[in-house]
Write an enzyme that holds these catalytic residues in place. Structure first.
Site, PDB file in Angstrom:
ATOM      1  N   ARG A 158       0.870  -1.227   0.086  1.00 28.89           N
ATOM      2  CA  ARG A 158       0.080   0.077  -0.066  1.00 28.89           C
ATOM      3  C   ARG A 158       0.860   1.081   0.158  1.00 28.89           C
ATOM      4  O   ARG A 158       1.344   1.772   1.221  1.00 28.89           O
ATOM      5  CB  ARG A 158      -0.837   0.098   1.362  1.00 28.89           C
ATOM      6  CG  ARG A 158      -2.013   0.938   1.432  1.00 28.89           C
ATOM      7  CD  ARG A 158      -2.681   1.096   2.749  1.00 28.89           C
ATOM      8  NE  ARG A 158      -1.762   1.939   3.403  1.00 28.89           N
ATOM      9  CZ  ARG A 158      -1.581   1.645   4.905  1.00 28.89           C
ATOM     10  NH1 ARG A 158      -2.053   0.530   5.253  1.00 28.89           N
ATOM     11  NH2 ARG A 158      -0.570   2.485   5.548  1.00 28.89           N
ATOM     12  N   HIS A 205      -3.312   4.736   4.832  1.00 31.55           N
ATOM     13  CA  HIS A 205      -4.645   3.668   4.862  1.00 31.55           C
ATOM     14  C   HIS A 205      -5.647   4.544   4.486  1.00 31.55           C
ATOM     15  O   HIS A 205      -6.477   4.111   3.659  1.00 31.55           O
ATOM     16  CB  HIS A 205      -4.728   3.611   6.132  1.00 31.55           C
ATOM     17  CG  HIS A 205      -6.141   2.542   6.503  1.00 31.55           C
ATOM     18  ND1 HIS A 205      -6.268   1.276   6.142  1.00 31.55           N
ATOM     19  CD2 HIS A 205      -7.220   2.921   7.337  1.00 31.55           C
ATOM     20  CE1 HIS A 205      -7.489   1.044   6.132  1.00 31.55           C
ATOM     21  NE2 HIS A 205      -8.007   2.033   6.918  1.00 31.55           N
ATOM     22  N   TYR A 247       4.600   4.840  11.530  1.00 30.15           N
ATOM     23  CA  TYR A 247       4.684   3.455  11.577  1.00 30.15           C
ATOM     24  C   TYR A 247       5.389   2.794  10.629  1.00 30.15           C
ATOM     25  O   TYR A 247       5.656   1.715  10.327  1.00 30.15           O
ATOM     26  CB  TYR A 247       3.263   2.634  11.767  1.00 30.15           C
ATOM     27  CG  TYR A 247       2.411   2.679  10.732  1.00 30.15           C
ATOM     28  CD1 TYR A 247       2.169   1.993   9.565  1.00 30.15           C
ATOM     29  CD2 TYR A 247       1.152   3.846  10.870  1.00 30.15           C
ATOM     30  CE1 TYR A 247       1.488   2.119   8.362  1.00 30.15           C
ATOM     31  CE2 TYR A 247       0.358   3.857   9.910  1.00 30.15           C
ATOM     32  CZ  TYR A 247       0.569   3.213   8.577  1.00 30.15           C
ATOM     33  OH  TYR A 247      -0.547   3.548   7.602  1.00 30.15           O
TER      34      TYR A 247
END
Length: 409
Positions: free
Chosen positions: A273, A277, A286
């Site tokens: 990805r 998100h 992160y």
């Protein structure tokens, strides 16, 4: 290449020429540099030139759709948008492997797949705009409403697949899922059910390495998600999810295997990805930039472009036409999503049940009464404001008449 299976009880062989081996490396046709790589290059996995170009064109249009949708979130035209940038080989390769009569069960991240299937881009974004739970006709497109809870669409796919089998149809159900969704009970129940009843279903896991901020290592200790297939007694395949040729091949073979009565398949597509998100997520908290750059060098669109150029298939005319089609789609999205939607509060109650329940009817009446009261209060306030303004005007007119001998003439 990874292809996993328990002994085939049907004696049909499994699956279409692959040998069952335990190998965590993903099945591949093109490597990250766009060069031929892996076992598929030797077994006629090549698509015809027109199929290759159509696949590349769909990826160009799909990426432009994704970028435009991301921009429209920033403009306030969409409430949220989960980008699939970098996952186009999964989103598009899987769709092009299906028949029009097959069913697709998407997640919230799969708008590009839906557009590839033929759904109007604005209708595909209706859920994410906040207008409707589903903006398209599921029956017409054989595409279930997008699912935002994790993995709850998987049992629906298993159920539809079994229904098709019992009805004697050759329909296959394809359910998308993320790596995080494999930790859900619905995922387990769907795969176990489909395997027990040998339902013609394909479960396609887009392993993009993160479930929001949770890395894959905290989802499973298995060497690969495809290994889970062994526990269910079904076929399992691990494929390079950034290699659209390999993805299309694997999904097509899994669908044909299901169609022939040989049961479901679990596919793990290894991808990444590239974006956050959603627009509400800060991915820098992160993951490292170096990790993103590593995967950027494995871009699925660039990989296919390199291969097509090497074969002399990607001419200037082909590129110009694809870019023109992509920009036309983006222009249309801007124009139509820029319009304010016309909403009717009665739609809240019209499509919940075929026959509205007494509770729904009661709620509809209560909402209508509340809206009527608000409208009446606004009208009264407007009338009072108008009357006050009129009185002020009249008073001013009278004062002018007293002070001006010419005012009454």
């Amino acid at each position: 290449m990874t292809v996993l299976a328990t002994p085939d009880k049907t004696g049909s062989g499994f699956p279409l020429g692959f040998d069952p081996i335990l190998d965590p490396s993903p099945l591949q046709y093109l490597d990250e540099h766009g060069a031929l790589s892996g076992p598929l290059r030797d077994d006629a996995a090549e698509l015809a030139p027109d199929q290759l170009l159509a696949t590349w064109r769909a990826m160009v249009v799909g990426r432009r759709f994704d970028l435009q949708a991301t921009t429209m979130v920033r403009q306030g035209r969409l409430a949220v948008y989960p980008s699939s940038y970098g996952q186009e080989a999964c989103e598009i390769g899987a769709m092009l492997a299906l028949r029009a009569t097959d069913w697709f069960f998407p997640t919230y991240r799969d708008c590009v797949s839906m557009v590839t299937r033929g759904i109007d881009p604005v209708e595909a974004l209706t859920l994410l705009r906040g207008d409707w739970h589903c903006g398209y006709d599921p029956q017409r497109w054989r595409t279930a409403p997008q699912c935002t809870p994790l993995a709850t669409q998987a049992p629906h796919a298993a159920g539809l697949a079994l229904a098709a089998k019992l009805a004697g149809d050759d329909t296959v159900a394809l359910a998308f899922c993320g790596d995080g969704g494999t930790s859900e009970g619905d995922f387990h129940e769907a795969l176990n059910f489909a395997a027990v009843y040998q339902a013609p279903a394909v479960f396609f896991v887009q392993n993009n390495q993160y479930a929001i901020s949770v890395p894959l290592a905290k989802q499973t200790h298995a060497a690969a998600l495809a290994h889970k297939a062994v526990g269910y007694g079904m076929a399992g395949v691990r494929v390079d999810g950034n290699d659209v040729i390999a993805v299309r091949r694997v999904v097509a073979e899994a669908a044909e295997r299901a169609r022939a009565g040989h049961g479901p398949t679990l596919i793990e597509a290894v991808t990444y990805r590239m974006q956050a998100h959603t627009n509400a997520d800060d991915a820098t908290r992160y993951r490292e930039d170096s990790e993103v750059e590593y995967w950027r060098s494995r871009d699925p669109l660039a990989r296919l472009e390199t291969y097509l150029k090497a074969r002399g298939l990607l001419t200037e005319a082909v590129v110009a036409e694809a870019n023109q089609a992509a920009e036309a789609l983006a222009d249309d999205m801007r124009a139509r999503l820029g319009e304010e939607p016309e909403v009717d509060h009665r739609d809240l109650f019209r499509h919940v049940y075929a026959q509205p329940t007494p509770q729904l009817l009661e709620q509809a009446v209560a909402l209508q009464a509340e809206l009527d009261a608000e409208a009446e209060a606004e009208a009264e306030a407007g009338a009072e404001a108008g009357a006050g303004a009129g009185a002020t005007t009249n008073a001013g007119a009278g004062a002018g008449a007293e002070g001006d001998p010419e005012a009454g003439r």
